[in-house]
Motif scaffolding. Sequence first.
Motif, short mmCIF file in Angstrom:
data_model
loop_
_atom_site.label_atom_id
_atom_site.label_comp_id
_atom_site.label_asym_id
_atom_site.label_seq_id
_atom_site.Cartn_x
_atom_site.Cartn_y
_atom_site.Cartn_z
N THR A 77 0.84 -1.19 0.00
CA THR A 77 0.00 0.00 0.00
C THR A 77 0.88 1.24 0.00
O THR A 77 1.79 1.35 0.82
N ALA A 78 0.65 2.13 -0.93
CA ALA A 78 1.37 3.40 -1.00
C ALA A 78 0.49 4.47 -0.37
O ALA A 78 -0.64 4.67 -0.78
N ASN A 79 1.01 5.12 0.64
CA ASN A 79 0.28 6.21 1.30
C ASN A 79 0.77 7.54 0.78
O ASN A 79 1.97 7.77 0.70
N PHE A 80 -0.16 8.39 0.42
CA PHE A 80 0.17 9.70 -0.09
C PHE A 80 -0.13 10.75 0.97
O PHE A 80 -0.87 10.49 1.91
N GLY A 81 0.39 11.92 0.80
CA GLY A 81 0.13 13.01 1.73
C GLY A 81 -1.27 13.56 1.58
O GLY A 81 -2.14 12.99 0.92
N ARG A 82 -1.49 14.66 2.21
CA ARG A 82 -2.80 15.31 2.17
C ARG A 82 -3.14 15.75 0.75
O ARG A 82 -2.28 16.20 0.01
N ALA A 83 -4.40 15.61 0.40
CA ALA A 83 -4.90 16.10 -0.88
C ALA A 83 -5.63 17.41 -0.59
O ALA A 83 -6.82 17.41 -0.27
N ASP A 84 -4.89 18.50 -0.65
CA ASP A 84 -5.51 19.81 -0.44
C ASP A 84 -5.00 20.78 -1.50
O ASP A 84 -3.92 20.62 -2.03
N PHE A 85 -5.84 21.75 -1.85
CA PHE A 85 -5.46 22.70 -2.89
C PHE A 85 -6.25 23.99 -2.74
O PHE A 85 -7.22 24.06 -2.02
N HIS A 86 -5.78 25.01 -3.45
CA HIS A 86 -6.38 26.34 -3.44
C HIS A 86 -6.96 26.63 -4.82
O HIS A 86 -6.37 26.27 -5.83
N VAL A 87 -8.11 27.29 -4.84
CA VAL A 87 -8.74 27.69 -6.10
C VAL A 87 -9.00 29.19 -6.04
O VAL A 87 -9.61 29.68 -5.09
N ALA A 88 -8.52 29.91 -7.03
CA ALA A 88 -8.78 31.35 -7.13
C ALA A 88 -9.39 31.61 -8.51
O ALA A 88 -8.87 31.14 -9.52
N ARG A 89 -10.49 32.33 -8.54
CA ARG A 89 -11.17 32.64 -9.80
C ARG A 89 -11.48 34.12 -9.85
O ARG A 89 -11.88 34.71 -8.84
N VAL A 90 -11.30 34.70 -11.01
CA VAL A 90 -11.68 36.10 -11.25
C VAL A 90 -12.42 36.16 -12.58
O VAL A 90 -12.24 35.29 -13.44
N GLY A 91 -13.25 37.15 -12.74
CA GLY A 91 -13.99 37.27 -13.99
C GLY A 91 -14.61 38.65 -14.15
O GLY A 91 -14.75 39.40 -13.18
N VAL A 92 -14.92 38.96 -15.37
CA VAL A 92 -15.62 40.19 -15.72
C VAL A 92 -16.93 39.79 -16.37
O VAL A 92 -16.95 38.95 -17.28
N ASN A 93 -18.03 40.36 -15.91
CA ASN A 93 -19.35 40.00 -16.43
C ASN A 93 -19.99 41.21 -17.12
O ASN A 93 -19.81 42.35 -16.67
N TYR A 94 -20.71 40.93 -18.19
CA TYR A 94 -21.52 41.95 -18.83
C TYR A 94 -22.98 41.56 -18.62
O TYR A 94 -23.39 40.44 -18.93
N HIS A 95 -23.77 42.45 -18.07
CA HIS A 95 -25.18 42.20 -17.79
C HIS A 95 -26.04 42.79 -18.90
O HIS A 95 -25.98 43.98 -19.17
N PHE A 96 -26.84 41.96 -19.54
CA PHE A 96 -27.72 42.40 -20.63
C PHE A 96 -28.92 43.13 -20.12
O PHE A 96 -29.47 42.90 -19.11
#
Length: 96
Positions: A77-96
Amino acid sequence: MNISVAGTSFSCTIGSTCFTGNDSRIQTGWTVGGGGEWRFAPGWSFRAEYLYVDLGKSSVTANALATGIGPNLSRYTANFGRADFHVARVGVNYHF
């Protein structure tokens, strides 16, 4: 190629499969984050979001396909470390 696992060594031909295994499951965890949206002009807005995701620790079990590797290495059995991550999202929206 020489492979050593748990104090036992053996040779495996490069390009051949010496171990096989799979792990298919749904990993559960938790998420925390925040975000916002700001209108900066008529019909336009900017949005930003940040998330931290933690799915805990993971492991996988593999079976040996090679011969002559000793009784202690037919499965491991191979044990791996923690599975954690960061998500950053940015966006520009146009409203009709």
